[in-house]
Motif scaffolding. Structure first.
Motif, mmCIF file in Angstrom:
data_model
loop_
_atom_site.group_PDB
_atom_site.id
_atom_site.type_symbol
_atom_site.label_atom_id
_atom_site.label_comp_id
_atom_site.label_asym_id
_atom_site.label_seq_id
_atom_site.Cartn_x
_atom_site.Cartn_y
_atom_site.Cartn_z
ATOM 1 N N CYS A 32 0.827 -1.194 0.000
ATOM 2 C CA CYS A 32 0.000 0.000 0.000
ATOM 3 C C CYS A 32 0.869 1.256 0.000
ATOM 4 O O CYS A 32 1.849 1.350 0.732
ATOM 5 N N ARG A 48 -6.835 -2.248 -4.360
ATOM 6 C CA ARG A 48 -7.244 -1.435 -3.219
ATOM 7 C C ARG A 48 -6.713 -2.074 -1.940
ATOM 8 O O ARG A 48 -6.785 -3.281 -1.769
ATOM 9 N N GLY A 53 -7.983 1.037 2.638
ATOM 10 C CA GLY A 53 -8.820 1.390 1.504
ATOM 11 C C GLY A 53 -8.120 2.261 0.476
ATOM 12 O O GLY A 53 -8.738 2.694 -0.495
ATOM 13 N N HIS A 54 -6.819 2.519 0.643
ATOM 14 C CA HIS A 54 -6.071 3.319 -0.317
ATOM 15 C C HIS A 54 -5.991 2.590 -1.658
ATOM 16 O O HIS A 54 -5.902 1.372 -1.683
ATOM 17 N N ARG A 55 -6.045 3.366 -2.741
ATOM 18 C CA ARG A 55 -6.114 2.729 -4.061
ATOM 19 C C ARG A 55 -4.797 2.783 -4.816
ATOM 20 O O ARG A 55 -4.716 2.378 -5.960
#
Ligand code: ZN
Length: 74
Positions: A32, A48, A53-55
């Motif tokens: 991430c 994701r 929840g970072h994309r």
């Protein structure tokens, strides 16, 4: 003539059966870009982070090259 053509196409609505789908997608572990958590996901899935929840996710190999560049410039 045209009615016969329609009837023929209705008998074959799916020229390509589902069996023709190639091998399942490969699972790759990403890091991430926000929290740094490692998340294994398939290449076909939406990328994701499952932790925050970072994309934006990085492949571990790419991250190594980038971090070396930044360290040299500092
Ligand atoms: Zn994250």
């Amino acid at each position: 003539m045209s009615q016969q053509a329609d009837r023929y196409s209705q008998q074959n609505p799916n020229p390509m059966p589902a069996r023709n789908i190639p091998k399942p997608p490969e699972t790759i572990e990403y890091i991430c870009g926000d929290c740094g958590a490692k998340t294994a996901m398939k290449t076909s899935e939406l990328i994701r982070c499952r932790e925050c929840g970072h994309r934006v996710m990085y492949k571990p190999r790419t991250t190594r090259i980038v971090s070396l560049h930044r360290a040299a410039m500092d």
